[in-house]
Write a protein that holds these residues in place. Structure first.
Motif, PDB file in Angstrom:
ATOM      1  N   TYR A  50      -1.115  -4.142  -9.246  1.00 61.95           N
ATOM      2  CA  TYR A  50      -2.102  -4.674 -10.207  1.00 61.95           C
ATOM      3  C   TYR A  50      -1.691  -6.059 -10.687  1.00 61.95           C
ATOM      4  O   TYR A  50      -2.511  -6.987 -10.723  1.00 61.95           O
ATOM      5  N   ARG A  78       0.819  -1.213   0.000  1.00 64.40           N
ATOM      6  CA  ARG A  78       0.000   0.000   0.000  1.00 64.40           C
ATOM      7  C   ARG A  78       0.854   1.265   0.000  1.00 64.40           C
ATOM      8  O   ARG A  78       0.480   2.280  -0.598  1.00 64.40           O
ATOM      9  N   GLU A  81      -9.416  -3.076  -8.531  1.00 58.18           N
ATOM     10  CA  GLU A  81      -9.698  -1.689  -8.194  1.00 58.18           C
ATOM     11  C   GLU A  81      -8.451  -0.810  -8.379  1.00 58.18           C
ATOM     12  O   GLU A  81      -7.343  -1.309  -8.520  1.00 58.18           O
ATOM     13  N   MET A  93      -5.315   1.131  -7.619  1.00 60.72           N
ATOM     14  CA  MET A  93      -4.307   0.908  -6.596  1.00 60.72           C
ATOM     15  C   MET A  93      -3.789   2.234  -6.031  1.00 60.72           C
ATOM     16  O   MET A  93      -3.873   3.266  -6.690  1.00 60.72           O
ATOM     17  N   THR A  95      -9.657  -8.221  -5.342  1.00 58.63           N
ATOM     18  CA  THR A  95      -9.769  -7.084  -6.265  1.00 58.63           C
ATOM     19  C   THR A  95      -9.151  -5.822  -5.670  1.00 58.63           C
ATOM     20  O   THR A  95      -9.095  -4.785  -6.332  1.00 58.63           O
ATOM     21  N   ASN A  96      -8.717  -5.900  -4.402  1.00 52.61           N
ATOM     22  CA  ASN A  96      -7.996  -4.794  -3.773  1.00 52.61           C
ATOM     23  C   ASN A  96      -6.981  -5.372  -2.796  1.00 52.61           C
ATOM     24  O   ASN A  96      -6.852  -6.604  -2.692  1.00 52.61           O
TER      25      ASN A  96
END
Length: 291
Positions: free
Chosen positions: A101, A92, A188, A190, A134-135
């Motif tokens: 991704y 993150r 989603e 990033m 997806t995240n």
């Protein structure tokens, strides 16, 4: 602008051709165009050009030191929960959007490839545990460790079924492509702060000793040896589709010859590319069969 548009609109200077444009335009290797462009943009970053040569030898030195440490105190500092919290924070905070991704795509595509094999071996009943993040939030829930366990459990359970029922894995027609997503994977947006600049290869090289530190020696060896199953999965898929031409693209070879953990980061990148190439081939076959 999409990742693919970045290369599709790139001008070509014949006196200074862009090497990544050449690789992007080449169609000899099956690869999702958007993912291919994202990966190549990541490869062309300053991080990979300047940071990787410095950090890779340091990371590998830590792998050697931690191996000695694990021999002396094999159970100290082990915590999968803490490990994945650190990985989540690192992804993150520091990892580039393109690299994140590609990492999340890997879990998604890997689950679909395994399910495709299961669905096309008649007579087997193998329980699946698909990972389709997806995240970045699922990373905190032991995502990387579960991914390795899924692969081993799949190979063990599938082959037990095959042996017990005397089943031969063979070419199927029509192929069952129910597991294969041919539409864009719904990853989603990033994190994209100024700190998110570390490319995929550099991030993996740096995360590998962290992975080693917080896992037991047995868990880390099992995780690195799972990369050797690329060829196993490739052979199973090739038998099902009746074509083994693309097996030459698999670089993590013979599963009966385990390698040391020193180059695990580099081999992990190859593992990700092998998954992308296999999934892209299945998407290509799905579209041909539908038409």
């Amino acid at each position: 602008m999409s990742h693919a548009d970045y290369y599709n609109q790139m001008p070509h200077d014949k006196n200074d051709p862009n090497p990544f444009l050449a690789i992007y335009l080449d169609q000899s290797i099956p690869f999702n165009e958007e993912a291919k462009a994202a990966y190549l943009k990541d490869c062309s970053s300053k991080s990979r050009q300047f940071l990787l040569p410095v950090l890779r030898p340091i990371a590998r030195m830590f792998i050697i030191l931690l191996q000695v440490f694990k021999i002396v105190v094999p159970k100290r500092l082990t915590s999968s929960r803490l490990l994945h919290r650190i990985l989540y924070w690192g992804m993150r905070t520091f990892v580039s959007p393109d690299a994140n991704y590609m990492i999340l795509r890997h879990f998604f595509l890997g689950s679909e490839v395994l399910q495709f094999i299961r669905d096309n071996v008649p007579g087997v009943h193998v329980e699946m545990n698909p990972l389709k993040p997806t995240n970045l939030e699922p990373v905190k829930d032991d995502l990387f460790l579960i991914h390795d366990l899924n692969l081993y459990n799949f190979v063990i359970n599938l082959n037990r079924e095959i042996r017990a029922k005397n089943i031969e894995v063979s070419k199927q027609f029509p192929l069952n492509f129910g597991a294969i997503t041919s539409t864009p994977i719904p990853i989603e947006q990033m994190p994209n702060r100024w700190t998110n600049f570390v490319d995929l290869t550099t991030a993996i090289e740096c995360f590998t000793p962290v992975y080693q530190l917080f896992l037991t020696d047995n868990d880390f060896w099992r995780a690195t040896n799972s990369l050797q199953l690329d060829e196993t999965i490739g052979i199973l898929a090739s038998k099902i589709i009746g074509n083994n031409d693309r097996l030459a693209l698999i670089n993590n070879k013979h599963p009966m010859v385990p390698l040391t953990t020193l180059r695990a980061g580099f081999r992990l990148v190859l593992h990700g590319l092998a998954t992308e190439q296999m999934h892209a081939l299945l998407v290509e076959l799905k579209q041909k069969q539908a038409s």
